[in-house]
Design an enzyme around this catalytic site. Structure first.
Site, short mmCIF file in Angstrom:
data_model
loop_
_atom_site.label_atom_id
_atom_site.label_comp_id
_atom_site.label_asym_id
_atom_site.label_seq_id
_atom_site.Cartn_x
_atom_site.Cartn_y
_atom_site.Cartn_z
N ARG A 15 0.83 -1.20 0.00
CA ARG A 15 0.00 0.00 0.00
C ARG A 15 0.87 1.26 0.00
NH1 ARG A 15 -3.70 -1.40 5.09
NH2 ARG A 15 -1.70 -2.32 5.73
N LYS A 75 1.52 1.82 7.32
CA LYS A 75 1.83 0.98 8.48
C LYS A 75 2.74 1.71 9.46
CE LYS A 75 0.65 -2.43 9.43
NZ LYS A 75 -0.55 -2.70 10.27
N TYR A 94 -1.11 4.42 10.65
CA TYR A 94 -1.53 3.45 11.65
C TYR A 94 -0.37 3.19 12.60
CZ TYR A 94 -5.67 2.21 8.89
OH TYR A 94 -6.87 2.24 8.21
N HIS A 96 -0.98 1.34 16.22
CA HIS A 96 -1.27 0.14 17.03
C HIS A 96 -0.23 -0.01 18.15
CE1 HIS A 96 -4.40 -1.04 14.23
NE2 HIS A 96 -3.55 -0.93 13.23
N GLU A 118 -5.99 4.81 13.73
CA GLU A 118 -6.96 3.90 14.35
C GLU A 118 -7.63 4.44 15.59
OE1 GLU A 118 -3.03 2.74 16.34
OE2 GLU A 118 -3.69 3.31 14.31
N ASP A 270 -3.23 -7.06 15.03
CA ASP A 270 -2.54 -5.77 15.13
C ASP A 270 -2.59 -5.22 16.55
OD1 ASP A 270 -1.46 -5.03 12.56
OD2 ASP A 270 -3.51 -4.91 11.84
#
Length: 364
Positions: A15, A75, A94, A96, A118, A270
Site C-alpha cells: 500500500r 503501516k 496506523y 497500534h 486507528e 494488530d
C-alpha cells in the site's frame, strides 16, 4: 507545509499512504509534496504519476524523513524509520502502539507528534480511518480462511459452501463491528453457516436486521462461545477496543477441542490478537499450526490488495491530511475527533487507552 511520502518497508506491504490523486489535491491547496521514488509501485503508480500530480521525487527515504514537516504512511514505522523522525515533525499513520512497546519508546525518543489513524473518532463514536481497512480485512478473512481450509494448506479439506448433499462450513465470527459485519457478508455470500457473537444487544439487533435468517446472532458468554468454537470449521477474531490490546477470548484449552484442520483467522492481531495462541505472521509466511488448528495471523491483511486498500484508505484520510497540512498541530484544537488520534507528543504517551495497555512506559 512540506509533506513526505516514503515507500512502505514492512514485509509484503504494497500500500501507499497517498495515491496520486490525493497528492494532486494537496498540491492544489498550496502544499509541497516529496515522494520517495517507487513509493506507489505496489499500486501501479509510477514516479511519473506523482510528478504529474505536482510532487518532487526523492531518491531516498532518508531525504523524505529529513526534509518533511509531516510524514504520511500506512503501516507503523519500522525501527530504521522511527530513528529518522525528529521533534517538530508530525507522523500520520496506523500505529497500534498498545501491542508494540518498542515502537512506542522509539516514537517517544524521537520527540515527534505521532497521530494514529486507528484512534481518530467520528460524531457517532466510530473509527472512520479504521473502517475502510476493517471492511477489507473482514472480507479477506473469509477468503483467506477458505483457502486454508484446503487440505494442501493444512485444513480439513472442506469447501466453505459445500455442494448439494454436503454440509457447508460452520463459520463463527467473534465481534459484530465493521470487521465482523464484512466477514459475515462474505461468508453468507459463499453459502456458509454463519454465527456472529457480540456483547451489545443493540448491535445484535442491527445485525439481525441486516442479515435476517442468513446469520445466527448470539450474545457472547464464555460458555456459549466455547461451545460454538468447538463445533466451528473457521473462527474469525474481529474484536476491537480502540487503542487498547485485544481481549483473549479463546484459550489454548478451547483450541485443543476444535476439529483437526479447522482454521482461525485473527484480524485483531494488530492489537495483540484475541486467541491465546496468536502470534503475528506475514503474507510471506501467513500460517502456523498449533494442536492441529491452522492459525492465520497476518498483521497487515489489507496489504494483500493494495490498490483497493490504498484507494479506500485515502478516501477516509485525505480530509485529515488536508487539515493537518493547513493548520499543523493546531488542527487538533479545531477538531476533537482528530485530537483523539494523538498517541505520542513531546516524548510522552498521551492516549489513555495506550497508557492503560503499556503502563508507565518511559522513552529509555
Amino acid at each position: 507545509m512540506l509533506i513526505g511520502l516514503p515507500k512502505e518497508i514492512k514485509n509484503n506491504e504494497f500500500r501507499v499512504g497517498l495515491v496520486p490523486s490525493s497528492v494532486a489535491e494537496l498540491v492544489k491547496a498550496g502544499h509541497q509534496m516529496m515522494v520517495q521514488s517507487g513509493a506507489g509501485a505496489g499500486i501501479g503508480a509510477g514516479d511519473d504519476a506523482y510528478q504529474a500530480a505536482g510532487a518532487i521525487i526523492s531518491p531516498t527515504a532518508e531525504q523524505v524523513f529529513c526534509d518533511a514537516e509531516m510524514i504520511v504512511k500506512v503501516k507503523e514505522p519500522q525501527k530504521q524509520e522511527w530513528e529518522q523522525l525528529s521533534a517538530n515533525q508530525i507522523l500520520f499513520t496506523y500505529l497500534h502502539l498498545a501491542a508494540d512497546a518498542a515502537q512506542t519508546q522509539g516514537l517517544m525518543r524521537s520527540g515527534c507528534a505521532a497521530i494514529a489513524y486507528e484512534t481518530i473518532t467520528d460524531a457517532g463514536g466510530g473509527l472512520p480511518l479504521l473502517a475502510p481497512m476493517s471492511e477489507v480485512a473482514g472480507r479477506l478473512s473469509v477468503i483467506e480462511g477458505a483457502a486454508h481450509l484446503k487440505a494442501m494448506n493444512g485444513g480439513r479439506g472442506l469447501l466453505v459452501s459445500g455442494v448439494p448433499g454436503t454440509e457447508a462450513a460452520k463459520i463463527v465470527v467473534i465481534g459484530g463491528g465493521v470487521v465482523g459485519t464484512n466477514a459475515a457478508k462474505m461468508a453468507v455470500g459463499l453459502g456458509a453457516d454463519v454465527t456472529i457473537f457480540d456483547r451489545s444487544l443493540p448491535r445484535l439487533r442491527a445485525l439481525s436486521d441486516i442479515f435476517g435468517a442468513s446469520v445466527a446472532t448470539r450474545f457472547s458468554t464464555h460458555e456459549g462461545l466455547a461451545a460454538a468454537v468447538r463445533e466451528a470449521d473457521m473462527v474469525i477474531g474481529a474484536v476491537l477496543i480502540p487503542g487498547a490490546s485485544a481481549p483473549k477470548l479463546v484459550s489454548r484449552a478451547q483450541l485443543k477441542e476444535m476439529k483437526p484442520g479447522s482454521v482461525i483467522v485473527d484480524v485483531a492481531i494488530d492489537q495483540g490478537g484475541c486467541f491465546e495462541t496468536s502470534v503475528p505472521t506475514t503474507h510471506e509466511n501467513p500460517t502456523y499450526i498449533i494442536d492441529d488448528v491452522v492459525h492465520y495471523c497476518v498483521a497487515n491483511m489489507p496489504g494483500a490488495v493494495p490498490l483497493t486498500s490504498s484507494t479506500a484508505l485515502n478516501n477516509a484520510t485525505l480530509p485529515f491530511v488536508m487539515a493537518l497540512a493547513g493548520y499543523g498541530m493546531a488542527a487538533l484544537e479545531r477538531d476533537s475527533h482528530l485530537a483523539n488520534g494523538l498517541n505520542v507528543r513531546d516524548g510522552k504517551l498521551v492516549h489513555p487507552a495506550v497508557i492503560e495497555a503499556l503502563g508507565n512506559l518511559s522513552a529509555a
